[in-house]
Design a protein around this motif. Structure first.
Motif, PDB file in Angstrom:
ATOM      1  N   GLU A 153       0.836  -1.212   0.000  1.00 26.76           N
ATOM      2  CA  GLU A 153       0.000   0.000   0.000  1.00 26.76           C
ATOM      3  C   GLU A 153       0.863   1.251   0.000  1.00 26.76           C
ATOM      4  OE1 GLU A 153      -3.450  -1.644   2.871  1.00 26.76           O
ATOM      5  OE2 GLU A 153      -2.921   0.481   3.120  1.00 26.76           O
ATOM      6  N   LEU A 154       1.874   1.235   0.860  1.00 27.97           N
ATOM      7  CA  LEU A 154       2.712   2.421   0.983  1.00 27.97           C
ATOM      8  C   LEU A 154       3.474   2.684  -0.309  1.00 27.97           C
ATOM      9  CD1 LEU A 154       4.700   3.652   3.967  1.00 27.97           C
ATOM     10  CD2 LEU A 154       5.843   3.592   1.787  1.00 27.97           C
ATOM     11  N   LEU A 181       3.631   7.095   5.780  1.00 27.77           N
ATOM     12  CA  LEU A 181       3.896   6.258   6.963  1.00 27.77           C
ATOM     13  C   LEU A 181       2.941   6.615   8.112  1.00 27.77           C
ATOM     14  CD1 LEU A 181       7.793   5.915   7.179  1.00 27.77           C
ATOM     15  CD2 LEU A 181       6.151   4.036   7.179  1.00 27.77           C
ATOM     16  N   ILE A 182       2.730   7.918   8.311  1.00 32.36           N
ATOM     17  CA  ILE A 182       1.820   8.345   9.383  1.00 32.36           C
ATOM     18  C   ILE A 182       0.416   7.788   9.132  1.00 32.36           C
ATOM     19  CG2 ILE A 182       0.651  10.354  10.400  1.00 32.36           C
ATOM     20  CD1 ILE A 182       3.323  11.858  10.162  1.00 32.36           C
ATOM     21  N   LYS A 183       0.011   7.827   7.852  1.00 35.21           N
ATOM     22  CA  LYS A 183      -1.308   7.280   7.508  1.00 35.21           C
ATOM     23  C   LYS A 183      -1.395   5.815   7.926  1.00 35.21           C
ATOM     24  CE  LYS A 183      -2.517   9.473   3.365  1.00 35.21           C
ATOM     25  NZ  LYS A 183      -2.568   9.293   1.897  1.00 35.21           N
ATOM     26  N   LEU A 184      -0.313   5.069   7.658  1.00 33.63           N
ATOM     27  CA  LEU A 184      -0.309   3.646   7.995  1.00 33.63           C
ATOM     28  C   LEU A 184      -0.356   3.417   9.503  1.00 33.63           C
ATOM     29  CD1 LEU A 184       2.275   1.849   5.688  1.00 33.63           C
ATOM     30  CD2 LEU A 184      -0.212   1.694   5.640  1.00 33.63           C
ATOM     31  N   VAL A 185       0.375   4.248  10.243  1.00 31.12           N
ATOM     32  CA  VAL A 185       0.411   4.081  11.704  1.00 31.12           C
ATOM     33  C   VAL A 185      -0.918   4.541  12.326  1.00 31.12           C
ATOM     34  CG1 VAL A 185       1.644   4.720  13.815  1.00 31.12           C
ATOM     35  CG2 VAL A 185       2.926   4.260  11.749  1.00 31.12           C
ATOM     36  N   ASP A 186      -1.637   5.359  11.577  1.00 26.42           N
ATOM     37  CA  ASP A 186      -2.998   5.770  11.915  1.00 26.42           C
ATOM     38  C   ASP A 186      -3.121   6.667  13.151  1.00 26.42           C
ATOM     39  OD1 ASP A 186      -5.672   6.143  12.053  1.00 26.42           O
ATOM     40  OD2 ASP A 186      -6.226   4.007  12.024  1.00 26.42           O
ATOM     41  N   PRO A 187      -2.958   7.978  12.943  1.00 25.54           N
ATOM     42  CA  PRO A 187      -3.049   8.904  14.086  1.00 25.54           C
ATOM     43  C   PRO A 187      -4.473   9.058  14.614  1.00 25.54           C
ATOM     44  CG  PRO A 187      -2.577  10.090  12.040  1.00 25.54           C
ATOM     45  CD  PRO A 187      -2.708   8.651  11.665  1.00 25.54           C
ATOM     46  N   THR A 188      -5.462   8.487  13.922  1.00 24.50           N
ATOM     47  CA  THR A 188      -6.852   8.676  14.378  1.00 24.50           C
ATOM     48  C   THR A 188      -7.260   7.676  15.459  1.00 24.50           C
ATOM     49  OG1 THR A 188      -7.778   7.183  12.730  1.00 24.50           O
ATOM     50  CG2 THR A 188      -7.511   9.495  12.070  1.00 24.50           C
ATOM     51  N   MET A 189      -6.420   6.645  15.681  1.00 26.19           N
ATOM     52  CA  MET A 189      -6.793   5.641  16.698  1.00 26.19           C
ATOM     53  C   MET A 189      -6.776   6.257  18.096  1.00 26.19           C
ATOM     54  SD  MET A 189      -4.956   2.076  15.758  1.00 26.19           S
ATOM     55  CE  MET A 189      -5.990   0.733  15.187  1.00 26.19           C
TER      56      MET A 189
END
Ligand SMILES: Nc1nc2c(ncn2[C@@H]2O[C@H](COP(=O)(O)OP(=O)(O)OP(=O)(O)O)[C@@H](O)[C@H]2O)c(=O)[nH]1
Ligand SMILES: [Mg+2]
Length: 402
Positions: A153-154, A181-189
């Protein structure tokens, strides 16, 4: 004249003696009748506890661990905390503030993950980004344990962005990589810890995981975090499989002045200790009860049965607010297999990823979150008492790329 003085003196002496006698009798009566609240709590009938074992309370600042009077439920934990310390008590430590911990520990993370960041940036800033370069990027991400799907995906997203922008500027490409990368680590969790006291009960946190991943250390470090936030904390040593486990936990507690409920019997029922710890937490009106559990038993099925039971028994008195699964980052994909097994018995609410200071496999964060659908809430970045940090997606990615 002389006679009347003598008479007066005699009366005074009788009165003084009389008062002294009455005083002594009263003092004796008080001493024998008073229950020393908090100091020597009564032992409850072992039969009314789940599993019927006896738990003891390890009070910081009073005696060496293991030498306490056998008790189950302290009358008043606040009284206990105020009990004067004996000269032998270890000096209380003041834990470091929690804010900005990940930033402070960032160097540890980037030191071990440097290879990843450097490799990626070297590749992206080469003159020509051709097929070979993209393949190498893929390999680098896979080596960092990002997992196949997230890696694809990345790389796809990045290729697309580089193609559209036509950019060859390393800074710009670096920025894009960071964003992806930030999208993958998901800051919304939601990575907040449920450690706040309820209206009438403490928050209960269970810490689980296989042996050696860092459960006890994490409970100790987390207790420090909570103490630094001015919370009243109580520890429960529900790892009764290993003799030294309760001792290890109580030592962590003593260092920051937090009591530990433990068993005085080897191989006692862990559910019983957990029950008593939560009961002591309710009675003592503490904010948070942290329960350490065993990571090793004769077999996996036994361990899982036991964990399920510990949780059910706690729930007879209070809700379990957090079940934190501790995973050792250095074991990489193995952690994923463990995580799936644990997730089948207990409802995991958060991951603690330990030993991130010793690995370049930080990508496992993404793989774990994807597999379990549960956020990484804390990371362990060393063996030191304050080397536990709340996880933040952006900080983490910046550390990876620094
Ligand atoms: N480098 C590093 N070492 C850690 C970290 N967390 C824990 N450790 C070390 O890992 C070892 C095992 O830690 P424990 O807390 O005893 O592990 P456990 O899961 O309770 O083990 P069992 O009780 O045997 O199941 C200890 O030597 C810890 O100091 C970390 O974040 N970084
Ligand atoms: Mg342990």
């Amino acid at each position: 004249m002389l006679e009347s003085v003598n008479e007066t003196l005699s009366i005074v002496i009788y009165v003084v003696i009389g008062l002294a006698v009455i005083g002594s009798i009263a003092a004796l009566l008080v001493r024998t009748r008073r229950t020393p609240k908090g100091m020597y709590p009564t032992t409850r009938d072992a039969d009314d506890q789940p599993g019927g074992s006896t738990a003891v309370l390890d009070r910081p600042g009073t005696a060496e661990p293991g030498t306490d009077t056998a008790v189950t439920v302290p009358d008043d934990l606040r009284d206990l905390e105020e009990a004067p310390a004996r000269p032998t008590a270890p000096a209380l430590e003041t834990p470091e503030p929690v804010q900005g911990r990940l930033a402070r520990l960032r160097a540890r993370l980037s030191k071990s993950n440097n290879a990843l960041g450097k490799a990626l940036l070297a590749l992206l800033s080469s003159d020509k980004i051709d097929e070979d370069v993209w393949e190498e990027i893929e390999e680098t991400l896979l080596l960092a344990d990002l997992g196949t799907e997230p890696t694809m995906e990345l790389v796809d997203a990045l290729r697309e962005r580089v193609r559209i922008s036509g950019s060859r500027d390393p800074q710009e490409v670096r920025g894009m990589l960071r964003e992806e990368l930030i999208k993958l680590v998901d800051p919304t969790m939601d990575r907040s810890l449920a450690v706040e006291r309820h209206a009438d009960k403490p928050a209960v946190v269970m810490v689980v995981g296989v042996n050696g991943v860092g459960k006890t250390t994490t409970v100790g470090k987390l207790a420090r975090v909570l103490v630094a936030e001015d919370k009243d904390v109580l520890l429960g040593a529900a790892d009764t499989f290993r003799a030294a486990a309760a001792e290890q936990l109580a030592t962590w507690g003593q260092r920051v002045g937090v009591p530990t409920v433990r068993s005085d019997v080897d191989g006692a029922d862990p559910a019983s200790v957990a029950f008593e710890a939560v009961k002591a937490g309710i009675d003592g009106e503490v904010d948070t009860v942290l329960i350490d559990t065993a990571g090793r038993l004769q077999n996996k099925v036994g361990l899982m049965d036991e964990l399920g039971k510990v949780k059910r028994v706690i729930e007879k008195q209070a809700e379990v607010d957090e079940v934190l699964l501790v995973l050792d980052a250095t074991t990489g994909q193995n952690g994923l297999t463990q995580a799936k097994v644990f997730a089948e018995v207990v409802n995991i609410t958060g991951i603690v990823l330990t030993k991130l200071d010793g690995t370049a496999k930080g990508g496992i964060v993404v793989a774990i979150q994807r597999t379990l659908g549960v956020p990484v809430k804390l990371v362990g970045l060393g063996e030191g008492p304050d080397d536990l940090a709340p996880f933040e997606a952006e900080e983490f990615v910046d550390a990876l790329l620094s």
